[in-house]
Design an enzyme around this catalytic site. Structure first.
Site, PDB file in Angstrom:
ATOM      1  N   SER A   1       0.823  -1.209   0.000  1.00  0.00           N
ATOM      2  CA  SER A   1       0.000   0.000   0.000  1.00  0.00           C
ATOM      3  C   SER A   1       0.856   1.257   0.000  1.00  0.00           C
ATOM      4  O   SER A   1       1.934   1.285   0.607  1.00  0.00           O
ATOM      5  CB  SER A   1      -0.909   0.009   1.244  1.00  0.00           C
ATOM      6  OG  SER A   1      -1.589   1.244   1.355  1.00  0.00           O
TER       7      SER A   1
ATOM      8  N   TYR B   1      -2.790   0.338   9.876  1.00  0.00           N
ATOM      9  CA  TYR B   1      -2.944  -0.387   8.608  1.00  0.00           C
ATOM     10  C   TYR B   1      -1.681  -0.262   7.762  1.00  0.00           C
ATOM     11  O   TYR B   1      -1.122  -1.261   7.295  1.00  0.00           O
ATOM     12  CB  TYR B   1      -4.150   0.136   7.830  1.00  0.00           C
ATOM     13  CG  TYR B   1      -4.092  -0.237   6.362  1.00  0.00           C
ATOM     14  CD1 TYR B   1      -4.298  -1.552   5.961  1.00  0.00           C
ATOM     15  CD2 TYR B   1      -3.805   0.723   5.385  1.00  0.00           C
ATOM     16  CE1 TYR B   1      -4.212  -1.911   4.623  1.00  0.00           C
ATOM     17  CE2 TYR B   1      -3.725   0.379   4.049  1.00  0.00           C
ATOM     18  CZ  TYR B   1      -3.919  -0.940   3.676  1.00  0.00           C
ATOM     19  OH  TYR B   1      -3.824  -1.294   2.344  1.00  0.00           O
TER      20      TYR B   1
ATOM     21  N   LYS C   1     -17.378  -0.486   0.731  1.00  0.00           N
ATOM     22  CA  LYS C   1     -16.257  -0.062   1.576  1.00  0.00           C
ATOM     23  C   LYS C   1     -16.612   1.081   2.518  1.00  0.00           C
ATOM     24  O   LYS C   1     -15.803   1.442   3.378  1.00  0.00           O
ATOM     25  CB  LYS C   1     -15.061   0.337   0.698  1.00  0.00           C
ATOM     26  CG  LYS C   1     -14.429  -0.851  -0.012  1.00  0.00           C
ATOM     27  CD  LYS C   1     -13.336  -0.436  -0.980  1.00  0.00           C
ATOM     28  CE  LYS C   1     -12.118   0.124  -0.285  1.00  0.00           C
ATOM     29  NZ  LYS C   1     -11.355  -0.895   0.461  1.00  0.00           N
TER      30      LYS C   1
END
Length: 317
Positions: free
Chosen positions: A114, A141, A178
């Site tokens: 990411s 995250y 989401k």
């Protein structure tokens, strides 16, 4: 057989559709399959078998000889989640366990990293593996992805082919589930449809005017095209950026959505929520020279092209 984890999610379901379109139909779909709304993302797609993520690693121990390639897209992707134990279990440790099996069974793997690993971008946005240990993600995250990237690079034994992809701000079909984590394109479309207007976050950084915060927005169709290309390339292992390579403002994005919907622009600003304000990225832009350097030459959608296709073809005006 080709394995796709995160199969009913946003990028995973789009990747399976891409594989089917290229006549790869022996797809093993790995996910939880406990959300009927998300499950609809793979309705009508050709899937050989669905495997629950909790038993997938054991499934692989039995079926590895039949597996040609693994796309490990599944992860807990909520950037506001602070349950570090959960993120470690589902993101970092799960991927470590899969990596070790790919080494043992000699299975090539592409996994999702990411752009959240870049934090505020203090070290830029170049996918130089020597810089990766210096990056400082802004949330657990991003840290869970960073922890795995560092671990992978340190491993003395690696799969014969592997690639980690640092996804930037991906938008496109099948992201509706989401919620807060869906793209600004999705939120803009729904706000404009419901109210005729769009509220953007005000800038709390003197270097940026309201709405001129910039992100590298990348269309999901481009993301899955890169994944598919890597499945055939199978050399030049490493960690790669995956964005459009061009930062654009939130104003640009919002204006593109208004245009795609055929509506007059009506944009105002609200304060950025305090729970994310001090962890807010004002600029991201993927340096794409590394991926281009190994031979990927397909043009990426520019923002207006991607938004027009997404809104017009998939969301409906």
């Amino acid at each position: 057989m080709i394995v796709v984890t995160g199969a009913v999610g946003f990028i995973g379901s789009q990747l399976i559709e891409k594989l089917n379109n290229e006549n790869f139909n022996n797809v093993i779909a790995v996910d939880k399959f406990d959300n009927p709304i998300k499950n609809s993302n793979i309705e009508g797609l050709k899937i050989l078998e669905k495997v629950d993520r909790e038993v997938f690693q054991q499934w692989l121990d039995v079926n590895y000889e039949e597996v040609e390639f693994i796309f490990h897209i599944g992860a807990k992707t909520d950037t506001t989640l602070f349950d570090e134990e959960l993120l470690n279990r589902l993101n970092t440790q799960y991927t470590k366990d899969l990596w070790l099996r790919c080494v043992k069974y000699q299975i090539p793997v592409v996994y999702a990293s990411s752009a959240a690993t870049y934090g505020l971008g203090e070290h830029g946005y170049e996918d130089d593996e020597k810089q990766i240990p210096n990056l400082k993600p802004l949330n657990p995250y991003g840290q869970s992805k960073q922890d795995f990237d560092i671990w992978a690079l340190e491993q003395p034994e690696k799969p014969f082919y592997w690639a980690g992809l640092k996804f930037f701000n991906v938008y496109g079909p099948n992201e509706y589930h989401k919620g807060r984590m869906a793209s600004v394109v999705w939120h803009a479309y729904n706000q404009i449809k419901d109210t005729g207007a769009m509220k953007l976050f005000r800038s709390h950084n003197a270097q940026y005017k309201d709405g001129e915060q910039m992100r590298d927005f990348v269309y999901v169709k481009d993301v899955v095209d890169v994944c598919y290309w890597l499945m055939h390339h199978r050399k030049d292992s490493g960690i790669y950026n995956l964005g459009s390579g061009k930062a654009r403002t939130f104003l640009d994005l919002t204006k593109a959505v208004f245009k795609a919907m055929g509506k007059e622009e009506n944009i105002s600003f609200i304060d950025t929520p305090e729970d994310i304000r001090d962890k807010y990225q004002y600029f991201t832009e993927a340096n794409m020279s590394k991926l281009r350097g190994i031979g990927y030459s397909k043009k990426f959608h520019d923002l207006e092209e991607g938004v027009e296709e997404y809104v017009g073809k998939h969301l409906g005006i």
